[in-house]
Design an enzyme around this catalytic site. Structure first.
Site, PDB file in Angstrom:
ATOM      1  N   HIS A 140       0.874  -1.176   0.000  1.00  0.00           N
ATOM      2  CA  HIS A 140       0.000   0.000   0.000  1.00  0.00           C
ATOM      3  C   HIS A 140       0.912   1.227   0.000  1.00  0.00           C
ATOM      4  CE1 HIS A 140      -2.771   2.955   1.841  1.00  0.00           C
ATOM      5  NE2 HIS A 140      -3.764   2.137   1.545  1.00  0.00           N
ATOM      6  N   ASP A 217       3.425  -4.228   8.225  1.00  0.00           N
ATOM      7  CA  ASP A 217       2.205  -3.454   8.020  1.00  0.00           C
ATOM      8  C   ASP A 217       1.047  -4.415   8.283  1.00  0.00           C
ATOM      9  OD1 ASP A 217      -0.052  -2.217   7.132  1.00  0.00           O
ATOM     10  OD2 ASP A 217       0.759  -1.615   5.182  1.00  0.00           O
ATOM     11  N   GLN A 220      -4.110  -4.837   7.298  1.00  0.00           N
ATOM     12  CA  GLN A 220      -5.094  -5.815   6.820  1.00  0.00           C
ATOM     13  C   GLN A 220      -5.026  -7.139   7.578  1.00  0.00           C
ATOM     14  OE1 GLN A 220      -7.537  -5.123   4.866  1.00  0.00           O
ATOM     15  NE2 GLN A 220      -6.843  -3.185   4.001  1.00  0.00           N
ATOM     16  N   LYS A 243     -10.201  -0.264  10.727  1.00  0.00           N
ATOM     17  CA  LYS A 243     -10.337  -1.470   9.902  1.00  0.00           C
ATOM     18  C   LYS A 243     -10.686  -2.686  10.763  1.00  0.00           C
ATOM     19  CE  LYS A 243      -7.064   0.109   6.397  1.00  0.00           C
ATOM     20  NZ  LYS A 243      -7.881   0.484   5.260  1.00  0.00           N
ATOM     21  N   CYS A 383      -4.818   2.432  -3.506  1.00  0.00           N
ATOM     22  CA  CYS A 383      -3.569   2.954  -2.918  1.00  0.00           C
ATOM     23  C   CYS A 383      -2.409   1.996  -3.126  1.00  0.00           C
ATOM     24  CB  CYS A 383      -3.736   3.273  -1.436  1.00  0.00           C
ATOM     25  SG  CYS A 383      -4.866   4.616  -1.135  1.00  0.00           S
TER      26      CYS A 383
HETATM   27  N1  PLP Z   1      -1.561  -0.700   4.751  1.00  0.00           N
HETATM   28  C1  PLP Z   1      -2.500  -1.420   4.146  1.00  0.00           C
HETATM   29  C2  PLP Z   1      -2.167  -2.804   3.684  1.00  0.00           C
HETATM   30  C3  PLP Z   1      -3.787  -0.907   3.965  1.00  0.00           C
HETATM   31  O1  PLP Z   1      -4.715  -1.631   3.357  1.00  0.00           O
HETATM   32  C4  PLP Z   1      -4.051   0.409   4.416  1.00  0.00           C
HETATM   33  C5  PLP Z   1      -5.381   1.017   4.201  1.00  0.00           C
HETATM   34  O2  PLP Z   1      -6.120   0.619   3.343  1.00  0.00           O
HETATM   35  C6  PLP Z   1      -3.024   1.112   5.056  1.00  0.00           C
HETATM   36  C7  PLP Z   1      -1.797   0.529   5.213  1.00  0.00           C
HETATM   37  C8  PLP Z   1      -3.232   2.500   5.562  1.00  0.00           C
HETATM   38  O3  PLP Z   1      -4.214   2.522   6.550  1.00  0.00           O
HETATM   39  P1  PLP Z   1      -4.723   3.932   7.088  1.00  0.00           P
HETATM   40  O4  PLP Z   1      -5.290   4.658   5.898  1.00  0.00           O
HETATM   41  O5  PLP Z   1      -5.755   3.586   8.089  1.00  0.00           O
HETATM   42  O6  PLP Z   1      -3.551   4.624   7.639  1.00  0.00           O
END
Ligand code: PLP
Length: 427
Positions: A140, A217, A220, A243, A383
Site C-alpha cells: 500500500h 504493516d 489488513q 479497519k 492505494c
Molecule cells: N496498509 C495497508 C495494507 C492498507 O490496506 C491500508 C489502508 O487501506 C493502510 C496501510 C493505511 O491505513 P490507514 O489509511 O488507516 O492509515
C-alpha cells in the site's frame, strides 16, 4: 487448492460459518438497518474501513456525554476516568497483539502515521547512503512512499521483493535482495489488493540473520488473523482501529522497547515532554514520548470496545469464517467466465480482499452499477498504484469481507455482476 466444501469439513473443533452466525452479528451493526437505493445494504468494502457495532457507538456517546475530559493532565474525577479509559485500551492492544508491554504500544492517527514515525525517526537516524531498504511490490502507498522518501533523503537503495504470477511473494532470490547492507525490511502481512497472506515469519528470520530490522504493516492482517507479534519477533507493527470495528482517527505503532527508547520523537509539543526550560527539553518516557498533543481519547475508549467485541468472537473463529467465505466467493467468481480474479486462488494463502476485473466493464462503472443494487465495493488502484500497473490494469474492482458478511452477500455480488453484463449490453 481446497474447495469451500473441503474447508468446511476441515474445520475441526473451530466454529464454522454455520456456527459463527454472521447473520446474528449483523444485528449488532445499526448500519445494516438502512437501505441504499431502496435495497438492503450489502457492505463489501471492509478492507477500506469496517462498520461499527452498537457497543462501539455507545462507547463514543458515553465518553462524550459523561466522561469527557483531557487525559493525563487533570486531578479531577473526569480526567482520571478519561485517562483510565485511554490507558485501558493501550493495555488491551498490548494483549491483543500477543502480550507485549503497554509502553511498546503507541497511539497514532492511523497505520500510515505509525509507518511514517518509523521511517522518519528510526530511518533518518539509522539509514545511510549505500544501505538498503527492502519492501515488496504489493505494498500500500502507506508502506511505500515513506520508504521512497527515506531512500531519497539518505541515498539508500530501495529494493523490492517481487511477486509471482499468482500473487505470492517470490522468495527465490530473497538472499540477494535482503543482504548485509539491508537496514530494514518493511512488508505487509496481508495485501489489500491481492489478499495474499505473506510468510512474514520466514522473512523476519532471514532479515534478522542479516542484521536488518523488520516492520510489519498489519493494517489488513491484525483485523482478520490472530497476530502474535511477540512470537513473530517483528520489531515494529502498524495498524488502524477503523479497519477492525473501531473509529477512524486512531491507529497503533508497536515497537520493541529497546528501539523505541533510542528513537527521537517526530512531533513536538505537550504530553511528550518530561521537562521544558526556555533553552532545553527532555522527552517523556515511553509511550508518551511519541504522543504529542491531545490524543483521540474517545477513539481509544471505543477502540477498546471494538477489541473486546473481536475477542468475544475469537480471532481464530474470525479467520475460519473468512476463510470459508473467501473460498465461497472465489468459487462463485471463478464460475463467471467474464471475471478475472487477481491474487492467490488458494483461499488458505489469502484473506478476503478480492480484486477482480470484468473483461469489458470498467471497474468504476461496475462499482457504480453495483451500488444501485445496494452493494458497496471499491474501484480504483486501492492505494497500490505500482502493483495495479504490474497486474496490467489501471484499476480493479475490490470486494472485501468481514465478520458480518454472509454467503448471501456473495450471491448478491455474483448476481450483480451478471446483471451488470445485461445492463451494459454485453449479453
Ligand atoms: N496498509 C495497508 C495494507 C492498507 O490496506 C491500508 C489502508 O487501506 C493502510 C496501510 C493505511 O491505513 P490507514 O489509511 O488507516 O492509515
Amino acid at each position: 487448492m481446497k474447495s469451500h466444501r473441503q474447508i468446511l469439513e476441515m474445520s475441526g473443533g473451530v466454529p464454522t460459518v454455520t456456527s459463527f452466525k454472521p447473520e446474528r452479528i449483523k444485528l449488532d451493526f445499526p448500519i445494516f438497518t438502512r437501505t441504499v437505493h431502496g435495497k438492503p445494504l450489502i457492505y463489501l468494502d471492509s478492507a477500506a474501513t469496517t462498520q461499527k457495532p452498537q457497543v462501539v457507538l455507545d462507547t463514543i456517546e458515553k465518553y462524550y456525554s459523561y466522561q469527557n475530559a483531557n487525559v493525563h493532565r487533570g486531578l479531577h474525577t473526569l480526567a482520571e476516568e478519561a485517562t483510565a479509559a485511554y490507558e485501558a485500551t493501550r493495555t488491551k492492544v498490548a494483549e491483543f497483539i500477543g502480550g507485549v508491554k503497554p509502553e511498546e504500544v503507541i497511539f497514532t492517527r492511523n497505520a500510515t502515521e505509525a509507518i511514517n514515525i518509523v521511517a522518519q525517526s528510526w530511518g533518518e537516524a539509522n539509514v545511510r547512503h549505500g544501505d538498503r531498504i527492502v519492501i515488496t511490490q504489493m505494498e500500500h502507498h502507506a508502506n511505500l512512499v515513506p520508504w521512497l522518501m527515506l531512500s531519497r533523503k539518505t541515498g539508500a537503495k530501495l529494493k523490492y521483493i517481487k511477486i509471482t504470477g499468482d500473487g505470492l511473494l517470490d522468495l527465490s532470490d530473497i538472499d540477494e535482495i535482503i543482504d548485509s547492507r539491508t537496514k530494514i525490511v518493511a512488508l505487509t502481512q496481508m495485501s489489500n489488493v491481492l489478499g495474499t497472506i505473506n510468510p512474514v515469519e520466514e522473512i523476519i528470520e532471514i532479515a534478522h540473520k542479516k542484521g536488518a530490522m523488520v516492520l510489519i504493516d498489519g493494517a489488513q492482517s491484525v483485523p482478520h488473523l490472530p497476530v502474535d507479534i511477540k512470537a513473530l519477533h517483528a520489531d515494529f507493527l502498524a495498524f488502524s482501529a477503523h479497519k477492525m470495528l473501531g473509529p477512524t482517527g486512531i491507529g497503533i505503532l508497536y515497537g520493541k522497547q529497546e528501539f523505541l527508547e533510542k528513537m527521537e520523537p517526530v512531533t513536538y509539543g505537550g504530553e511528550m515532554i518530561s521537562d521544558v526550560r526556555f533553552e532545553s527539553v527532555r522527552w517523556n518516557t515511553l509511550p508518551w514520548k511519541f504522543e504529542a498533543g491531545t490524543p483521540h481519547i474517545a477513539g481509544a475508549a471505543a477502540f477498546g470496545a471494538a477489541l473486546q467485541y473481536l475477542q468475544n468472537l475469537g480471532m481464530d473463529n474470525i479467520r475460519r469464517h473468512e476463510l470459508e467465505l473467501t473460498a465461497y466467493a472465489l468459487e462463485r467468481l471463478a464460475a463467471l467466465d467474464f471475471i478475472k480474479v487477481f491474487g492467490p486462488t488458494d483461499p488458505e494463502k489469502r484473506g478476503g480482499a478480492i480484486a477482480f476485473a470484468d473483461n469489458d466493464i470498467h471497474p468504476h462503472d461496475l462499482a457504480t452499477f453495483l451500488d444501485t443494487l445496494g452493494i458497496a465495493v471499491r474501484a480504483g488502484h486501492h492505494c497500490a498504484q505500482p502493483l495495479t500497473k504490474l497486474l496490467g490494469v489501471s484499476s480493479t474492482t475490490r470486494a472485501s469481507i468481514y465478520i458480518y458478511n454472509t454467503t448471501d452477500d456473495i450471491d448478491h455480488l455474483a448476481d450483480g455482476l451478471n446483471e451488470a453484463r445485461k445492463y451494459f449490453r454485453y449479453v
